[in-house]
Design an enzyme around this catalytic site. Structure first.
Site, short mmCIF file in Angstrom:
data_model
loop_
_atom_site.label_atom_id
_atom_site.label_comp_id
_atom_site.label_asym_id
_atom_site.label_seq_id
_atom_site.Cartn_x
_atom_site.Cartn_y
_atom_site.Cartn_z
N TYR A 104 40.81 28.60 46.72
CA TYR A 104 41.08 27.81 45.52
C TYR A 104 40.82 26.33 45.81
O TYR A 104 40.24 25.62 45.00
CB TYR A 104 42.53 28.01 45.05
CG TYR A 104 42.81 29.42 44.63
CD1 TYR A 104 42.45 29.86 43.36
CD2 TYR A 104 43.43 30.32 45.48
CE1 TYR A 104 42.70 31.16 42.95
CE2 TYR A 104 43.68 31.62 45.09
CZ TYR A 104 43.32 32.04 43.83
OH TYR A 104 43.56 33.32 43.44
N ASN A 127 40.18 34.16 33.51
CA ASN A 127 38.81 34.68 33.37
C ASN A 127 38.83 35.95 32.50
O ASN A 127 39.46 36.93 32.86
CB ASN A 127 38.26 35.00 34.76
CG ASN A 127 36.94 35.72 34.73
OD1 ASN A 127 36.22 35.70 33.74
ND2 ASN A 127 36.62 36.37 35.84
N CYS A 135 35.84 36.47 39.85
CA CYS A 135 37.09 35.82 40.23
C CYS A 135 37.72 36.50 41.46
O CYS A 135 38.54 35.88 42.14
CB CYS A 135 38.06 35.79 39.05
SG CYS A 135 38.39 37.40 38.30
N HIS A 136 37.31 37.73 41.75
CA HIS A 136 37.84 38.42 42.93
C HIS A 136 37.37 37.77 44.23
O HIS A 136 37.95 38.02 45.28
CB HIS A 136 37.44 39.91 42.90
CG HIS A 136 35.97 40.15 42.91
ND1 HIS A 136 35.21 40.09 41.76
CD2 HIS A 136 35.12 40.43 43.93
CE1 HIS A 136 33.94 40.35 42.08
NE2 HIS A 136 33.86 40.55 43.37
N GLU A 162 31.47 44.42 48.71
CA GLU A 162 30.48 43.36 48.83
C GLU A 162 30.25 42.92 50.28
O GLU A 162 29.35 42.12 50.54
CB GLU A 162 30.91 42.15 47.99
CG GLU A 162 30.94 42.42 46.51
CD GLU A 162 31.27 41.19 45.68
OE1 GLU A 162 31.36 40.08 46.25
OE2 GLU A 162 31.41 41.34 44.46
#
Length: 167
Positions: A104, A127, A135-136, A162
């Site tokens: 953040y 979001n 946002c993850h 990912e």
């Protein structure tokens, strides 16, 4: 709210709302803890419609390809409704590459003020299109998984998918 589509995916059930042209206005996990306020805000801002079945199918196919590791970038139209600051945060989220994370504080610094990390967190939580706007990919400063409306287990699953985290 009418016009919410439940889409069963290998990631779990998601819910999506579209406009008449098939643009995604909302995408969230069925158990999304902030779903009701986001949907209420959406209802005030834009009519939700029943798009062509092809729009729903296209979203489902792309989510499945993502879950199977065959897709890194989504090619589904979406529209975001939010304040100017939220729009800036959501644009920054979209610049986080697949397989990477940011804190953040890093996002706040990228936006020009490292002291805005809490405001970035609130915008991140607002979001309306999970996964499409990633946002993850935002984690705590110490590398911990924090605050994901789809649940921390799902956040970890997406980041492992990912290759952003292991284990």
């Amino acid at each position: 709210m009418n016009g919410i589509h439940r889409i069963d995916t290998s990631l779990g059930p998601v819910q999506a709302a579209f406009d008449a042209e098939g643009t995604v206005l909302y995408l969230g996990f069925a158990g999304h803890e902030f779903r009701a306020p986001l949907l209420a805000k959406l209802a005030r801002l834009e009519p939700v419609a029943r798009p062509e079945a092809s729009s729903v199918d296209r979203l489902r196919e792309q989510l499945e390809a993502y879950a199977a590791g065959r897709r890194r970038i989504f090619e589904v139209p979406f529209r975001l409704h939010g304040s100017a600051f939220e729009q800036r945060v959501w644009a920054a989220l979209q610049r986080i590459p697949f397989g990477e994370t940011r804190s953040y504080g890093q996002l706040a610094a990228d936006l020009g003020d490292a002291n805005l990390s809490r405001a970035v967190g609130r915008a991140n939580g607002a979001n309306p299109v999970s996964i499409l706007v990633p946002c993850h990919r935002v984690i705590g400063a110490n590398g911990t998984l924090t605050g994901y409306a789809g649940g921390l287990a799902m956040k970890g699953r997406l980041l492992r998918l990912e290759g952003a985290i292991t284990g």
